[in-house]
Design a protein around this motif. Structure first.
Motif, PDB file in Angstrom:
ATOM      1  N   LEU A  83       0.830  -1.198   0.000  1.00  0.00           N
ATOM      2  CA  LEU A  83       0.000   0.000   0.000  1.00  0.00           C
ATOM      3  C   LEU A  83       0.866   1.250   0.000  1.00  0.00           C
ATOM      4  O   LEU A  83       0.562   2.217  -0.701  1.00  0.00           O
ATOM      5  N   GLU A  84       1.957   1.231   0.749  1.00  0.00           N
ATOM      6  CA  GLU A  84       2.906   2.349   0.722  1.00  0.00           C
ATOM      7  C   GLU A  84       3.430   2.575  -0.696  1.00  0.00           C
ATOM      8  O   GLU A  84       3.544   3.715  -1.157  1.00  0.00           O
ATOM      9  N   LEU A  85       3.796   1.477  -1.359  1.00  0.00           N
ATOM     10  CA  LEU A  85       4.316   1.584  -2.718  1.00  0.00           C
ATOM     11  C   LEU A  85       3.293   2.240  -3.636  1.00  0.00           C
ATOM     12  O   LEU A  85       3.622   3.146  -4.423  1.00  0.00           O
ATOM     13  N   TYR A  86       2.057   1.811  -3.537  1.00  0.00           N
ATOM     14  CA  TYR A  86       1.013   2.389  -4.384  1.00  0.00           C
ATOM     15  C   TYR A  86       0.802   3.871  -4.079  1.00  0.00           C
ATOM     16  O   TYR A  86       0.675   4.698  -4.986  1.00  0.00           O
ATOM     17  N   LEU A  87       0.770   4.209  -2.798  1.00  0.00           N
ATOM     18  CA  LEU A  87       0.549   5.614  -2.430  1.00  0.00           C
ATOM     19  C   LEU A  87       1.698   6.494  -2.911  1.00  0.00           C
ATOM     20  O   LEU A  87       1.473   7.623  -3.370  1.00  0.00           O
ATOM     21  N   MET A  88       2.923   5.992  -2.809  1.00  0.00           N
ATOM     22  CA  MET A  88       4.058   6.778  -3.310  1.00  0.00           C
ATOM     23  C   MET A  88       3.988   6.907  -4.827  1.00  0.00           C
ATOM     24  O   MET A  88       4.314   7.957  -5.391  1.00  0.00           O
ATOM     25  N   TRP A  89       3.532   5.848  -5.495  1.00  0.00           N
ATOM     26  CA  TRP A  89       3.400   5.928  -6.951  1.00  0.00           C
ATOM     27  C   TRP A  89       2.315   6.935  -7.348  1.00  0.00           C
ATOM     28  O   TRP A  89       2.479   7.693  -8.305  1.00  0.00           O
ATOM     29  N   ARG A  90       1.223   6.979  -6.584  1.00  0.00           N
ATOM     30  CA  ARG A  90       0.187   7.978  -6.824  1.00  0.00           C
ATOM     31  C   ARG A  90       0.744   9.402  -6.700  1.00  0.00           C
ATOM     32  O   ARG A  90       0.280  10.326  -7.360  1.00  0.00           O
ATOM     33  N   ALA A  91       1.729   9.549  -5.797  1.00  0.00           N
ATOM     34  CA  ALA A  91       2.313  10.867  -5.534  1.00  0.00           C
ATOM     35  C   ALA A  91       3.579  11.110  -6.346  1.00  0.00           C
ATOM     36  O   ALA A  91       4.324  12.063  -6.060  1.00  0.00           O
TER      37      ALA A  91
END
Length: 248
Positions: A228-236
């Motif tokens: 989930l961290e990876l996805y959130l960083m990718w979103r940002a």
């Protein structure tokens, strides 16, 4: 990768409308973050700077012995995590990377999640990336974990049957319990929350959200949280790191 990007972007906030959590804060809270003399997170940064040069473990080695001056060697590091770790065969976040250095290089015991020293070292490393754009690497190795993180973000969970996307994609800018709902861009972690009266990690915030929707929080360091961290960083992606941030 193109297919994944198209699928992920379909339900996301358009890039032109992306906003850091900083932009949703009051003038007073923004001023606190901007002033290094008033930002409480800098206390942890200073402790992390001391820990950087402290020799620990059976190896009697300090972070500085391998990495030198963090102002140069750690620049941009926080902006690239979570990053794929070949030994584990999956992405690791910044806290896990620090602990891997402790166990593998310093022959010391890993630091507990949310412990003062781990938060201090993480804040010190993250501070060196302030102003740098987020640039996590998505390739054949990390793509399955990105997809898993996105699925978690979009999955309804808990007794309230809510998904992250319902708050942070569909209702951002509105108020919940007196605070403005942000867009879930993790640009400032670890950050100081006025509610906590302490510094905390992104995983602490994610676990708090899960508890808020009456779902069973994943354990610290769980693969689901790192994905989930990876996805959130990718979103940002391409947004600037502003750690340690201050939030309500």
């Amino acid at each position: 990768m193109v297919g994944l990007a198209s699928a992920a972007l379909a339900g996301e906030i358009p890039r032109a409308e992306r906003r850091s959590g900083y932009e949703f804060m009051s003038r007073e809270t923004r001023a606190m973050q901007d002033d290094d003399g008033a930002n409480p997170g800098l206390l942890w940064v200073l402790e992390g700077e001391t820990a950087w040069s402290r020799k620990v473990g059976a190896a009697g080695r300090a972070c500085v012995d391998c990495h030198g001056d963090a102002r140069a060697s750690m620049k941009g590091v926080a902006a690239r995590h979570p990053v794929f770790d070949a030994a584990r065969g999956r992405p690791v976040d910044l806290e896990q990377r620090i602990n891997a250095c402790r166990t593998d290089r310093q022959q010391a015991a890993p630091l507990a999640y949310e412990s003062r020293e781990l938060l201090a070292l993480t804040a010190y490393v993250a501070r060196q990336s302030r102003g740098r754009p987020i640039e996590v690497t998505i390739d054949e190795r990390t793509r399955p974990f990105l997809e898993a993180g996105r699925a978690t973000f979009e999955r309804r969970q808990g007794q309230l049957n809510l998904a992250c996307t319902q708050c942070h994609d569909e209702h951002w800018g509105r108020r919940l319990a007196g605070n403005v709902v942000p867009q879930a861009h993790p640009t400032g972690y670890p950050l100081y929350r006025l509610e906590w009266q302490s510094l905390g990690s992104l995983q602490r915030r994610l676990r708090g959200c899960l508890a808020g929707i009456r779902a069973e929080p994943y354990d610290y360091g769980a693969p689901e949280l790192v994905d989930l961290e990876l996805y959130l960083m990718w979103r940002a992606r391409e947004m600037a790191i502003d750690a340690p941030a201050v939030r309500p």
